[in-house]
Scaffold this active site. Structure first.
Site, PDB file in Angstrom:
ATOM      1  CG  ASP A  48      13.814 -58.717  56.764  1.00  0.00           C
ATOM      2  OD1 ASP A  48      13.332 -59.834  56.991  1.00  0.00           O
ATOM      3  OD2 ASP A  48      14.765 -58.524  56.000  1.00  0.00           O
ATOM      4  NE  ARG A 239      15.085 -54.886  54.897  1.00  0.00           N
ATOM      5  CZ  ARG A 239      15.951 -54.555  55.856  1.00  0.00           C
ATOM      6  NH1 ARG A 239      16.884 -55.403  56.218  1.00  0.00           N
ATOM      7  NH2 ARG A 239      15.863 -53.391  56.465  1.00  0.00           N
ATOM      8  CE1 TYR A 247      18.804 -64.004  57.672  1.00  0.00           C
ATOM      9  CE2 TYR A 247      17.519 -63.593  55.688  1.00  0.00           C
ATOM     10  CZ  TYR A 247      17.686 -63.486  57.060  1.00  0.00           C
ATOM     11  OH  TYR A 247      16.726 -62.868  57.812  1.00  0.00           O
ATOM     12  N   PRO A 326      15.900 -67.894  60.733  1.00  0.00           N
ATOM     13  CG  PRO A 326      17.766 -66.545  60.331  1.00  0.00           C
ATOM     14  CD  PRO A 326      17.353 -67.836  60.954  1.00  0.00           C
TER      15      PRO A 326
END
Lengths: 602, 602
Positions: A48, A239, A247, A326
């Site tokens: 993302d 987001r 996370y 990530p």
């Protein structure tokens, strides 16, 4: 009986690496097809984060506006560490992007499907659709040296299987391709078919990730936040809309099946991930989420493929050749930049402008980058997953240590620091002509004014990904002597033995080369019509190193770049926006060798 | 037999005034139709200049991005006057836009059809199409006082004629409308049907205009340039692509038929216009144009309609109520801003939120503006058309005189200076609470950072033309005392007798009012969660008066506006972006009167 077809480039996989390549080739008018085994595009979650450099790259394809409109921006980064009374407390705020030359001083977060849609719509406007669900079942590369060396042959044979054949349609198809790109992810079928191994290892760190709409009194919930607590570590990534990604570090007991020693996803749920985060966030509250958009479990592994291509005909890119954790947010960025690097090279070779050796620079440039990225990622992941330093644990990771790593590696997280080493297309010989314009790095953003109408122009907007080399002539002040020198230089470049003519297909010098002239001087009294016609193919192509009419932007570029306005200096920018060479006008003949090393005389 | 139909608003004329209104009403969900007698939209020429304020207005409808992408920008203005040896010479360069608060420090030029297309596409997305070719042939307003005073009645009857009836379709249609807008140009049929007269006179100045692609060595051909020569005057307006518009002063002998004393267009041609310009431009050269896109002849007239409406049911806007010379580039801007002012008022009255008296403010605000504009235009046109000052002609217009006028009237040419005088919707009483935020002028652009994520936000982007009043609470520093005061203020506003509740339809306070909170303080240590929920309907609604993470933009707004951070100050911004009132929190009850004077209790 199978269908048989031919195509110049077959791309396998419509993730970030595949669509970047397909769109670039579609825009360049290259014969390309792209397949994907998923029946529909990604709807949520996955990768993302788009780094500042990747935004610049999207802008070079005309796609950044939509990305910026749809995505969330991360400008600030917050750090939390164990506080006095058992919970966490804020230890600082820093800019999310520390690379000072970023045109876009933020990262964008947006779910992968929305990012892919931007490319898919652009490709469609150029007549290319993702064919899905289709997957390769066989791949053979011809052994015939003649076939392999000829660009009119199609030496790669791929058998494709359609996963839901429509009506009487054949289930399989044989595609003969000049080039194949495997952009089919971490478990790449293409990579395995080629027998390319991955080097590196899994680590012990296990992370859960959940996309949710949080109810919380945590004040940095809309900032990228790294939390080290005595109950584990957590990274917050805000987001689009009201979504937030968490996370969360998991312990073995949370997730490992004690019998098999393997990750057991069924032991975990988004609710459990949230409750782990809740312990880490204490004393701040985290309620139940009204909405869980997506969740998964990662085990961090840092690996890179031993080779990026076979016989210079089949290539792999993106997760197929490198995987990393990530949290640095590099997976999608690395993937897109892999094929942004590769696409123009395919176009040059397929059009006969360049020898196939140009394609060798793809692995040279991108594999080194992947290795550097993995080195960075290892350090970052270790720091991030490590225990925080406290009075009881003096060996833990201190805030200062983490912050230093964060800032040192700003070039990676922003993508701005990518620096390609010397090769046929990166010649650092005359670096001293523009000491601060690094050969092998991307051309830095800089605002000039257009000489004819004083409109402020970002130089990157004159460097679109249109597969042309941009020749930036920094000509200094338009004195009478300088105009004479420019006329002489034009004469030299118009000579049939000059690269400018020699490597221009069909005698059309603007096919491969785009001339931009940047003069020094004051907007009030510089007459751009003094620039000889050679350096002024259109009135929009002459810029001036001065502020705009408001005085608020532009100017001082000669000083910033370290270019002497008393000389004429030529900066060669590659089609992908990276500085390939810098040459003083007195040595312009050296460019005959530079371009001659990979371009084919027309 | 004619069709009979009903509609809330019927707009006659799909030029700039008509489409601005139709699009605004379509976006607001108002029942609207728009007709035009031209079978297709304008393809070239006509009006072409969009001022900075009009760009801001388009941005408030989400339409500026496309305008900026498609149009040319004028940043610099050049002046030429008679030189020593008979020809002209440059006497100076100044910014095209001198209004320092312009968000967009340039004008945009683009042909009228392309501008209209932006609105037509937006309207279409909201379900409204221009019906063409159709024209009104009869208009009657009911004399019945009951009908005229009821908002459920349709007291205006308009007979429309379809100019190319399709198949069996009826050629005429009777439309019963609640309101009618005549936006049908300088020769307005609606104005004539209403018997409204135009006040003012024609002048003697005759101008020719031609859109062309010039071949020239004139160095300011891509800048707005005013040329006073001994051979006449000329204005250069660069346009999209390579087009340039030349306005050229004509003498009577060029164009007047000596027999009739009237303009005879057949005596003129684009080639003749160019040859007149060529004499003016001497010693610079102007070749034959490769491409003539459009041309026409103007006689400058400055006139304004004696009234803008009849019975508060039929209104006129744009060229139908005011005409002026084209060189100040105000025709299209004035037209669009007329109906931008009117559209939200239609919506309020039709939804029953406001009494019809609100509509009276349209003429009050826009007719005064038109008169001011015409006063300006007369002075400007006289200066522009006058002979230049030379040694032989000491009474001529000097460069300094012209430049002074140009800069004094910057507010007009930019549209930024528009200042609506006191009325039901403009209450200047507490101007001292924010001395530099002028009540009656548009809310000035200012960058803040969003408190939750430090993203830089242009305040104008939080003021979309969504027919809501924006309540900007400047709350100062989030101290404990301040939070207590805010809680008390929230209590007061939540009281059923407060305007906030009283004028909110169906108890939904966000239908008419949009709350934005602007705190003072440092981004590193301001916790926006301290802002009480009333002032924080969503995390995106709290801004901070600080620079962004790069330090390059934002901040210092309290000081700039003259707002005391030790107080709570409320700035009321009207749906059209103009500051309607400013109130100290101690006097917030006065807003009950402000809103009570035009809003209807729900």
């Amino acid at each position: 009986m199978s269908l048989e077809n031919r195509v110049d480039v077959l791309i396998i996989g419509a993730g970030p690496a595949g669509i970047m390549c397909a769109n670039a080739l579609a825009m360049a008018g290259v014969d390309v097809r792209i397949i994907d085994k998923r029946p529909v595009k990604v709807a949520a979650g996955q990768a993302d984060g788009i780094s500042p450099r990747t935004i610049e790259v999207l802008q070079s394809y005309g796609l950044a506006e939509r990305l910026i409109r749809e995505g969330n921006q991360m400008h600030m980064c917050a750090f939390y560490n164990p506080g006095r009374d058992g919970g966490i407390e804020c230890t600082g705020h820093v800019p999310d992007i520390t690379a000072s030359t970023s045109r876009y001083p933020f990262q964008i977060t947006l779910h992968q499907g929305a990012i892919e849609a931007i490319f898919v719509d652009s490709m469609r406007a150029h007549g290319v659709e993702v064919e899905r669900p289709k997957q390769p079942v066989d791949l053979e590369i011809s052994e015939d040296p003649d076939e392999l060396s000829s660009l009119s042959s199609y030496p790669v044979k791929v058998t494709l299987e359609r996963l839901d054949p429509v009506g009487e349609e054949s289930k399989t198809e044989i595609v003969h391709a000049k080039f194949v790109l495997g952009a089919d992810g971490a478990h790449s079928w293409v990579r395995k078919a080629l027998g390319i191994s991955m080097e590196g290892e899994q680590t012990d760190y296990i992370w859960g990730v959940v996309d949710m709409v949080p109810e919380t009194n945590f004040p940095d919930i809309r900032n990228r936040t790294a939390i080290h607590s005595e109950n584990g570590s957590c990274m917050i990534i805000p987001r689009e809309g009201d979504l937030v990604r968490l996370y969360t570090q998991l312990s073995d007991t949370d997730i490992i099946d004690p019998l098999t020693g393997r990750v057991d996803k069924s032991k975990m749920s988004p609710q459990k991930l949230i409750s782990v985060s809740r312990r880490i966030l204490h004393p701040f509250e985290l309620g139940e989420s009204k909405e869980i958009e997506w969740w998964t479990i990662y085990i961090i592994g840092q690996r890179v493929a031993s080779s990026y291509s076979v016989k210079n005909r089949v290539f792999i890119a993106g997760d197929a050749c490198h995987t990393h954790s990530p949290k640095a947010g590099q997976g999608m960025n690395a993937a897109m930049n892999d094929t942004h690097n590769l696409a123009w090279k395919f176009a040059y070779v397929l059009r006969g402008w360049s020898s196939p050796s140009l394609l060798k620079t793809y692995e040279h440039e991108r594999r080194k980058y992947a290795q550097d990225l993995i080195d960075f990622d290892k350090k970052f992941a270790t720091l991030f997953s490590g225990k925080p330093r406290t009075a009881e644990n003096e060996d833990g990771v201190s805030h200062d240590e983490f912050l230093r790593a964060f800032q040192t590696f700003g070039g990676f997280t922003s993508g701005i620091g990518v620096h390609y080493s010397p090769s046929a297309i990166v010649d650092p010989k005359h670096q001293q002509c523009a000491e601060n314009l690094i050969i092998g790095q991307r051309m830095v953003p800089q605002i000039f004014v257009r000489a004819a109408d004083c409109r402020p122009i970002e130089i990157q907007d004159l460097l679109p990904a249109d597969i042309r080399f941009k020749l930036l002539f920094f000509v200094g002040h338009l004195t009478e002597t300088r105009v004479t020198e420019l006329n002489a230089l034009a004469e030299e470049l118009r000579n049939p033995s000059s690269f400018f003519v020699k490597y221009s297909p069909d005698g059309n010098v603007s096919t491969v080369f785009d001339v931009i002239t940047i003069a020094a001087g004051d907007k009030g009294d510089t007459n751009y019509l003094l620039v000889p016609a050679f350096f002024r193919p259109h009135w929009t192509r002459v810029l001036l190193d001065d502020t705009d009419m408001t005085g608020r932007q532009g100017g001082r570029a000669y000083a910033r770049f370290g270019i002497d306005p008393e000389q004429i200096t030529l900066v060669v920018v590659r089609p992908d926006g990276y500085v390939g060479a810098i040459i003083p006008s007195t040595a312009v003949a050296e460019l005959d060798n530079y371009f001659g090393s990979f371009l084919t005389p027309s």
